[in-house]
Motif scaffolding. Structure first.
Motif, PDB file in Angstrom:
ATOM      1  N   ASP A  24       0.810  -1.210   0.000  1.00  0.00           N
ATOM      2  CA  ASP A  24       0.000   0.000   0.000  1.00  0.00           C
ATOM      3  C   ASP A  24       0.853   1.274   0.000  1.00  0.00           C
ATOM      4  O   ASP A  24       0.355   2.351  -0.304  1.00  0.00           O
ATOM      5  CB  ASP A  24      -0.954  -0.013   1.193  1.00  0.00           C
ATOM      6  CG  ASP A  24      -2.067  -1.016   0.979  1.00  0.00           C
ATOM      7  OD1 ASP A  24      -2.833  -0.851   0.024  1.00  0.00           O
ATOM      8  OD2 ASP A  24      -2.145  -1.984   1.747  1.00  0.00           O
ATOM      9  N   LEU A  27      -7.489   3.267   0.074  1.00  0.00           N
ATOM     10  CA  LEU A  27      -6.478   2.521  -0.679  1.00  0.00           C
ATOM     11  C   LEU A  27      -5.176   2.376   0.100  1.00  0.00           C
ATOM     12  O   LEU A  27      -4.479   1.382  -0.014  1.00  0.00           O
ATOM     13  CB  LEU A  27      -6.227   3.264  -2.003  1.00  0.00           C
ATOM     14  CG  LEU A  27      -5.322   2.635  -3.038  1.00  0.00           C
ATOM     15  CD1 LEU A  27      -5.916   1.352  -3.574  1.00  0.00           C
ATOM     16  CD2 LEU A  27      -5.105   3.598  -4.198  1.00  0.00           C
ATOM     17  N   SER A  28      -4.857   3.369   0.897  1.00  0.00           N
ATOM     18  CA  SER A  28      -3.542   3.379   1.545  1.00  0.00           C
ATOM     19  C   SER A  28      -3.580   2.883   2.996  1.00  0.00           C
ATOM     20  O   SER A  28      -2.654   3.115   3.749  1.00  0.00           O
ATOM     21  CB  SER A  28      -2.973   4.792   1.510  1.00  0.00           C
ATOM     22  OG  SER A  28      -3.904   5.672   2.096  1.00  0.00           O
ATOM     23  N   SER A  29      -4.650   2.197   3.369  1.00  0.00           N
ATOM     24  CA  SER A  29      -4.743   1.801   4.779  1.00  0.00           C
ATOM     25  C   SER A  29      -4.338   0.351   5.018  1.00  0.00           C
ATOM     26  O   SER A  29      -4.598  -0.202   6.069  1.00  0.00           O
ATOM     27  CB  SER A  29      -6.180   1.990   5.269  1.00  0.00           C
ATOM     28  OG  SER A  29      -7.031   1.135   4.550  1.00  0.00           O
ATOM     29  N   ALA A  30      -3.679  -0.243   4.029  1.00  0.00           N
ATOM     30  CA  ALA A  30      -3.323  -1.662   4.082  1.00  0.00           C
ATOM     31  C   ALA A  30      -4.596  -2.467   4.374  1.00  0.00           C
ATOM     32  O   ALA A  30      -5.656  -2.162   3.863  1.00  0.00           O
ATOM     33  CB  ALA A  30      -2.231  -1.902   5.107  1.00  0.00           C
ATOM     34  N   ALA A  88       0.810   2.677  -3.398  1.00  0.00           N
ATOM     35  CA  ALA A  88      -0.530   2.724  -3.993  1.00  0.00           C
ATOM     36  C   ALA A  88      -0.693   3.920  -4.931  1.00  0.00           C
ATOM     37  O   ALA A  88      -1.218   3.787  -6.047  1.00  0.00           O
ATOM     38  CB  ALA A  88      -1.581   2.766  -2.890  1.00  0.00           C
ATOM     39  N   THR A  89      -0.231   5.081  -4.508  1.00  0.00           N
ATOM     40  CA  THR A  89      -0.398   6.287  -5.330  1.00  0.00           C
ATOM     41  C   THR A  89       0.464   6.201  -6.585  1.00  0.00           C
ATOM     42  O   THR A  89       0.019   6.558  -7.686  1.00  0.00           O
ATOM     43  CB  THR A  89      -0.034   7.535  -4.499  1.00  0.00           C
ATOM     44  OG1 THR A  89      -0.697   7.430  -3.243  1.00  0.00           O
ATOM     45  CG2 THR A  89      -0.456   8.813  -5.185  1.00  0.00           C
ATOM     46  N   ALA A  96      -1.061   3.954  -9.044  1.00  0.00           N
ATOM     47  CA  ALA A  96      -2.222   4.554  -9.726  1.00  0.00           C
ATOM     48  C   ALA A  96      -1.774   5.408 -10.917  1.00  0.00           C
ATOM     49  O   ALA A  96      -2.482   5.503 -11.921  1.00  0.00           O
ATOM     50  CB  ALA A  96      -3.020   5.390  -8.739  1.00  0.00           C
ATOM     51  N   GLU A 148      -9.326   7.310  -4.253  1.00  0.00           N
ATOM     52  CA  GLU A 148      -8.366   6.452  -3.534  1.00  0.00           C
ATOM     53  C   GLU A 148      -9.087   5.408  -2.680  1.00  0.00           C
ATOM     54  O   GLU A 148      -8.895   5.314  -1.465  1.00  0.00           O
ATOM     55  CB  GLU A 148      -7.404   7.290  -2.687  1.00  0.00           C
ATOM     56  CG  GLU A 148      -6.576   8.239  -3.540  1.00  0.00           C
ATOM     57  CD  GLU A 148      -5.464   8.904  -2.785  1.00  0.00           C
ATOM     58  OE1 GLU A 148      -5.412   8.756  -1.552  1.00  0.00           O
ATOM     59  OE2 GLU A 148      -4.636   9.559  -3.428  1.00  0.00           O
ATOM     60  N   ILE A 192      -9.765   6.642  -9.435  1.00  0.00           N
ATOM     61  CA  ILE A 192      -8.553   6.664  -8.600  1.00  0.00           C
ATOM     62  C   ILE A 192      -8.446   7.946  -7.780  1.00  0.00           C
ATOM     63  O   ILE A 192      -7.719   8.006  -6.803  1.00  0.00           O
ATOM     64  CB  ILE A 192      -7.266   6.427  -9.431  1.00  0.00           C
ATOM     65  CG1 ILE A 192      -7.109   7.518 -10.484  1.00  0.00           C
ATOM     66  CG2 ILE A 192      -7.223   5.052 -10.018  1.00  0.00           C
ATOM     67  CD1 ILE A 192      -5.719   7.529 -11.099  1.00  0.00           C
TER      68      ILE A 192
END
Lengths: 175, 389
Positions: free
Chosen positions: A111, B65-68, A114-115, A118, B240, B237
């Motif tokens: 994660d 998306l970035s929270s695992a 992740a950006t 994308a 997120e 996207i």
């Protein structure tokens, strides 16, 4: 005589039932076979003037015809289950295992990236003649595998928020 | 023919009552071993059930998306539920109500009236849409929470390490600087929700000074439609977002707890092993004390195999009796006992699998524990054995 009629009467719905039951799987099977025919989406020759995902994200205009090249991947699971859609990664980027240190041109599956992921990936949706997403898994429909290098032809779909999706009507697999 | 060669069945049974103290001690030891096996298997089964019961294949979780895989760290825009309901086909609807549950989920310190120190608890801010999506949740007592109220799952006391009475309806709990009155109790078919405190979403957002959400749980008409939510998240996207089927999410947590489960099975094997050694020890003692009796049986014309079978019969009877007692104790005392773990709390589960494993171990203890000493005793020549003290 009475019992004969009774027997005939009882057998009639069974016979009708058997007939229809016998037909329906065959019909269903035929319909399924037609919907699974992915050959019409596979291109025999590689289209020219393909560009990468990063370039397409920056330069493609909404609705314009586009030929995109990339590798299937860029996500822990690049497939959309049961749909002809998959994630395409820019060919210049390589994916390393989660937790490994990324160098230039590399992203990890965690994660933390992740950006970045994308920005160098896009969703490819394979549409039918009516412009509808084909509801068959792309692995079954097109025989695609992870990390396959593919060239997809279709149209770009872009919005003001920077979202970019490739609406494909043909896929060429480089093997 | 075979019956003539074997010792009578009741000979073995009567032998058990001839030395009551020894039999009782052996029975006690075997019962404890089988009970330990039952507890460990109950732990593994309870953990598995808790995580598998929580996941519904029709429900998809949408979070950051970035929270695992940690929903507690997730923060998504408050408009996400409306966007999802408007953009994705296949969302369950009834009478104009979409089965979309916006939720705020956090781990926080919660204290009850008689707790000296607050315990770590799980709080979920929900709306009335939550029961539409989480259909295993049932309000069993009291009422749905309104302003300043919360409802608590039946395992919250275990998760907090609090007294169950302190979580009765009308009692108060304190978290994040605010006191809440308990309005109801709920169950959730053994799932992880049972160790959570549910508060009205808007109230919780005001208390926490948050406008965002942790996740949105969406119930789809069919598991096939989960893919459409996935497509939406991968297309947009800018939001997120990440979509994961609830069953897949909790299956991944099961993978996370795989080492714990493996360790559990290792403990089962170790307990069974140590039980067999203890059984061997006891049976060696029991058989050595009966060498003259066994030799006499041989002198009377009974075959060694028949005597061996009687010894195994005695040990197996004891082990089965131990298994029976252990299962009764397990079902009455262990089954349903709450255990706290990081995801909340779960109940020990004495089910058919646990009972089968426990009975299997008991049978193994009986047979394997009796065979070596019996074989050893049978090897002695009859004359020498009769002379032995």
């Amino acid at each position: 005589m009475k019992s004969f009629f009774l027997l005939a009467l009882l057998t009639l719905p069974l016979a009708v039932g058997c007939g229809s039951a016998g037909e329906s799987p065959a019909t269903a099977g035929h319909a399924k076979a037609v919907s699974f025919d992915g050959s019409k989406f596979l291109l025999a020759e590689e289209p020219d003037d393909a560009i990468g995902v990063i370039e397409a994200r920056e330069e493609a205009e909404d609705g314009e015809p586009l030929v995109l090249v990339g590798r299937i991947g860029g996500s822990t699971n690049p497939w959309i289950e049961g749909r002809a859609a998959f994630m395409l990664l820019d060919a210049s980027i390589s994916v390393i295992d989660e937790g490994e240190e990324c160098e230039e041109g590399e992203i990890c599956t965690g994660d933390c990236c992740a950006t970045d992921r994308a920005n160098c990936t896009t969703l490819v949706k394979v549409l039918d003649a009516n412009g509808q997403l084909v509801t068959v898994d792309s692995r079954e429909l097109l025989g695609l595998k992870e990390s396959d290098m593919v060239v997809v032809a279709g149209n770009a779909k872009k919005d003001d928020s920077g979202n970019f999706v490739m609406l494909a009507n043909g896929v060429y697999i480089r093997r | 023919m075979l019956g003539q060669r074997l010792l009578p069945w009741d000979y073995g049974v009567r032998n058990l009552f001839r030395r009551p103290t020894r039999s009782a001690l052996t029975l006690g030891g075997l019962t404890i071993v089988v009970l330990l096996v039952l507890v460990v298997v109950g732990f593994i089964r309870g953990l598995e059930k808790s995580l598998s019961a929580t996941g519904n294949p029709n429900v998809v979780l949408v979070y950051s998306l970035s929270s695992a895989a940690d929903i507690e760290n997730s923060s998504i825009p408050g408009r996400t539920p409306a966007l999802l309901a408007a953009s994705v086909d296949g969302v369950s609807r009834q009478q104009g109500v979409e089965y979309v549950s916006p939720e705020l989920y956090l781990g926080t310190r919660i204290s009850t009236a008689n707790m000296s120190e607050p315990g770590m608890g799980l709080v979920r801010g929900v709306t009335t849409a939550a029961p539409l999506v989480r259909d295993q949740v049932q309000l069993v007592e009291g009422a749905w929470p309104h302003a300043g109220e919360v409802m608590v799952g039946r395992l919250v006391h275990s998760k907090l390490g609090a007294n169950k009475k302190d979580l009765a309806i009308g009692q108060q709990v304190t978290f994040d600087g605010r006191t809440w009155t308990i309005s109801g109790h709920f169950t959730a078919a053994g799932s992880a929700f049972e160790s959570e405190v549910w508060a009205p979403l808007a109230e919780l957002q005001t208390t926490l000074k948050r406008q965002d959400l942790s996740l949105v749980a969406v119930r789809m008409d069919s598991p096939d439609n989960v893919a459409d939510v996935d497509i939406f998240c991968r297309e947009r996207i800018d939001l997120e977002l990440k979509a994961v089927s609830e069953s897949v999410y909790y299956a991944s947590l099961q993978k996370h707890y795989k080492p714990v489960r493996m360790l559990g099975w290792v403990v089962v094997a170790l307990i069974a092993g140590s039980g067999i050694f203890a059984g061997l020890n006891t049976m060696y003692g029991a058989v050595v004390g009966r060498i003259r009796e066994l030799a006499t049986l041989q002198a009377l014309g009974f075959r060694r195999r028949a005597i061996l079978l009687t010894l195994v019969q005695e040990a197996t009877l004891l082990a089965c009796a131990g298994a029976l007692i252990a299962c009764i104790v397990g079902l009455s005392l262990v089954d349903g006992a709450a255990v706290r773990f990081t995801m909340g709390a779960f109940m020990l589960k004495v089910d058919s699998v646990g009972i089968a494993v426990a009975c299997g171990v008991a049978a193994l203890l009986g047979v394997v524990g009796a065979l070596p000493p019996a074989v050893k005793a049978m090897r002695l020549p009859v004359v020498e054995a009769i002379k032995s003290i």
